[in-house]
Design an enzyme around this catalytic site. Structure first.
Site, PDB file in Angstrom:
ATOM      1  N   ASP A 141       0.823  -1.207   0.000  1.00 30.98           N
ATOM      2  CA  ASP A 141       0.000   0.000   0.000  1.00 30.98           C
ATOM      3  C   ASP A 141       0.857   1.256   0.000  1.00 30.98           C
ATOM      4  O   ASP A 141       0.555   2.220   0.705  1.00 30.98           O
ATOM      5  CB  ASP A 141      -0.961  -0.004   1.198  1.00 30.98           C
ATOM      6  CG  ASP A 141      -0.219  -0.106   2.513  1.00 30.98           C
ATOM      7  OD1 ASP A 141       1.002  -0.322   2.513  1.00 30.98           O
ATOM      8  OD2 ASP A 141      -0.877   0.052   3.558  1.00 30.98           O
TER       9      ASP A 141
ATOM     10  N   LYS B  65       5.416   5.927  18.478  1.00 24.83           N
ATOM     11  CA  LYS B  65       4.919   7.302  18.331  1.00 24.83           C
ATOM     12  C   LYS B  65       5.254   8.114  19.582  1.00 24.83           C
ATOM     13  O   LYS B  65       5.138   7.599  20.694  1.00 24.83           O
ATOM     14  CB  LYS B  65       3.396   7.302  18.209  1.00 24.83           C
ATOM     15  CG  LYS B  65       2.895   6.805  16.895  1.00 24.83           C
ATOM     16  CD  LYS B  65       1.382   6.814  16.905  1.00 24.83           C
ATOM     17  CE  LYS B  65       0.870   5.964  15.772  1.00 24.83           C
ATOM     18  NZ  LYS B  65      -0.562   5.757  15.783  1.00 24.83           N
TER      19      LYS B  65
ATOM     20  N   ASP C  20       1.945   6.698   1.660  1.00 27.54           N
ATOM     21  CA  ASP C  20       1.347   5.522   2.280  1.00 27.54           C
ATOM     22  C   ASP C  20      -0.160   5.613   2.034  1.00 27.54           C
ATOM     23  O   ASP C  20      -0.796   6.600   2.390  1.00 27.54           O
ATOM     24  CB  ASP C  20       1.666   5.558   3.782  1.00 27.54           C
ATOM     25  CG  ASP C  20       0.840   4.591   4.579  1.00 27.54           C
ATOM     26  OD1 ASP C  20       0.469   3.544   4.029  1.00 27.54           O
ATOM     27  OD2 ASP C  20       0.568   4.882   5.763  1.00 27.54           O
TER      28      ASP C  20
HETATM   29  P1  GTP Z   1      -5.708  -0.938   8.003  1.00 32.14           P
HETATM   30  O1  GTP Z   1      -6.587  -2.072   8.425  1.00 32.14           O
HETATM   31  O2  GTP Z   1      -6.497   0.216   7.482  1.00 32.14           O
HETATM   32  O3  GTP Z   1      -4.695  -0.548   9.041  1.00 32.14           O
HETATM   33  O4  GTP Z   1      -4.852  -1.430   6.728  1.00 32.14           O
HETATM   34  P2  GTP Z   1      -3.978  -2.756   6.535  1.00 32.14           P
HETATM   35  O5  GTP Z   1      -4.789  -3.940   6.927  1.00 32.14           O
HETATM   36  O6  GTP Z   1      -3.510  -2.774   5.120  1.00 32.14           O
HETATM   37  O7  GTP Z   1      -2.778  -2.617   7.534  1.00 32.14           O
HETATM   38  P3  GTP Z   1      -1.397  -1.851   7.338  1.00 32.14           P
HETATM   39  O8  GTP Z   1      -1.620  -0.594   6.577  1.00 32.14           O
HETATM   40  O9  GTP Z   1      -0.733  -1.760   8.643  1.00 32.14           O
HETATM   41  O10 GTP Z   1      -0.581  -2.901   6.455  1.00 32.14           O
HETATM   42  C1  GTP Z   1       0.626  -2.602   5.819  1.00 32.14           C
HETATM   43  C2  GTP Z   1       0.824  -3.627   4.696  1.00 32.14           C
HETATM   44  O11 GTP Z   1       0.931  -4.947   5.233  1.00 32.14           O
HETATM   45  C3  GTP Z   1      -0.339  -3.667   3.717  1.00 32.14           C
HETATM   46  O12 GTP Z   1       0.185  -3.848   2.435  1.00 32.14           O
HETATM   47  C4  GTP Z   1      -1.150  -4.875   4.163  1.00 32.14           C
HETATM   48  O13 GTP Z   1      -1.815  -5.506   3.074  1.00 32.14           O
HETATM   49  C5  GTP Z   1      -0.084  -5.793   4.730  1.00 32.14           C
HETATM   50  N1  GTP Z   1      -0.577  -6.593   5.854  1.00 32.14           N
HETATM   51  C6  GTP Z   1      -1.032  -6.142   7.064  1.00 32.14           C
HETATM   52  N2  GTP Z   1      -1.366  -7.168   7.863  1.00 32.14           N
HETATM   53  C7  GTP Z   1      -1.128  -8.313   7.136  1.00 32.14           C
HETATM   54  C8  GTP Z   1      -1.298  -9.712   7.422  1.00 32.14           C
HETATM   55  O14 GTP Z   1      -1.736 -10.127   8.493  1.00 32.14           O
HETATM   56  N3  GTP Z   1      -0.946 -10.590   6.437  1.00 32.14           N
HETATM   57  C9  GTP Z   1      -0.448 -10.165   5.221  1.00 32.14           C
HETATM   58  N4  GTP Z   1      -0.146 -11.090   4.299  1.00 32.14           N
HETATM   59  N5  GTP Z   1      -0.287  -8.852   4.931  1.00 32.14           N
HETATM   60  C10 GTP Z   1      -0.629  -7.940   5.876  1.00 32.14           C
END
Ligand code: GTP
Length: 337
Positions: A109, A160, A216
């Protein structure tokens, strides 16, 4: 660096309702899924094989990309039945790696114009077990910060705080030696940011600092901004080449008195009626913007009807929503059908 792991399994809760049926990494930026932008960037840097670490709506990725033929990459899928967090996802995906060389690992992302080749060179020359892309932000209070010493070596991962000691933050793109992937426990929920990096600092983590374009994509506002930045040329993606446009429209029908500005994206079958104003927004397929409507910094899903005179500012609208004439929509609203 020929292999990569792309982390695309998150729920994208901050992007609901846009992520109700589409995983965040597959939402379009300038009409192209974020994942496609990222895969082509990795390919341009010499990556040939990518393990996609999926969980939430996992099947959608394989349906879209298959074995990767269209992109000219070898793609494999490491599916977590329950999300394992970013660290657990890396361990799980690690089982699908073929080689022993350093691995590019990136969050699904982010749009970044930093040089992966440069980051790799820093990894090679520093002898670190992991090299992180670090980016400066204006206000680091909303993030954990990552101080480095004069040689660029990471000193700590700090949570943070009100008075951050540096404005450098983790930009979500890492190069890991294979050996440190293999020691992450399997089938456990682990955060790479909170659990793995603080441990690795005791060995050697290097920072690769760059102030190139970086965003981001956590929120709808960030998504619309990134899409607009790609269209106006503030950001670059190998999936699009260099654009420099006021807006990008795929077979949309735009009334001559309508004004479309700020890098707006209009998908196929979109209709924009007389005197409507659409600024720095994303409007997906088959949606209609009524006459005199004002749509600004907003992400509008598929098949949405925006009535005449409606004002949307910083709004996210899920697929199929109808906003009738006369409705007041508050700034920052999230609307779902
Ligand atoms: P929010 O729920 O809005 O916080 O978004 P998010 O679920 O994408 O979490 P975050 O922005 O912290 O994740 C950063 C990156 O890691 C993103 O590309 C997510 O797709 C990936 N990611 C987060 N958690 C997991 C997980 O449990 N498994 C995998 N495979 N990818 C994850």
């Amino acid at each position: 660096m020929s292999e990569a792991i792309l982390l695309v399994g998150g729920q994208g809760t901050r992007l609901r309702p846009l992520t109700d049926s589409t995983p965040k990494p597959l939402l379009p930026l300038a009409g192209v899924a974020c994942t496609t932008h990222q895969l082509l960037k990795a390919k341009a840097a010499g990556v040939t094989r990518v393990v996609l670490a999926t969980s939430y709506l996992a099947e959608v990725f394989e349906a879209q990309y298959g074995a990767g033929e269209e992109l000219g990459l070898e793609l494999v899928y490491a599916v977590e039945r329950e999300p394992l967090g970013t660290g657990g996802a890396i361990a799980n995906a690690g089982q699908f790696l073929k080689g022993d060389g350093p691995i590019l690992i990136f969050n699904g992302d982010v749009i970044s114009n930093h040089s992966l080749e440069e980051q790799y060179r820093v990894h090679e020359s520093s002898g670190a077990v992991a090299t992180l892309h670090l980016t400066p932000v204006e206000d680091a209070r909303a993030y954990g910060c990552v101080p480095v010493d004069d040689s660029g070596r990471v000193k700590a991962f700090l949570e943070k705080m009100d008075n951050p000691v540096t404005n450098l933050i983790n930009a979500g793109c890492y190069i890991f030696d294979r050996s440190i992937i293999d020691v992450i426990p399997l089938n456990a929920v682990i955060s790479v940011e909170r659990e793995i990096f603080p441990e690795l600092v005791k060995q050697h983590v290097q920072g690769y600092v760059s102030d190139d374009y970086w965003i981001d994509l956590g929120t709808p506002e960030a998504f619309t901004k990134a899409s607009a930045d790609l269209i106006t040329g503030r950001a670059y993606s190998p999936a699009l080449g260099s654009l420099n446009m006021e807006y990008l429209a795929n077979a949309a029908e735009i009334a001559t008195s309508a004004r479309i500005t700020g890098g707006t994206f209009l998908d196929e079958g979109v209709i924009v009626d007389e005197s409507a104003y659409v600024h720095q927004s994303v409007i997906l397929a088959d949606s209609r913007v009524g006459s005199n409507a004002h749509v600004e910094n907003s992400f509008v899903g598929r098949g949405v009807k925006i009535g005449s005179g409606i004002k949307l500012v910083n709004v996210a609208v899920g697929d199929g929503v109808e906003i009738h004439e006369g409705t007041t929509v508050s700034e920052g609203a999230r609307l779902s059908a």
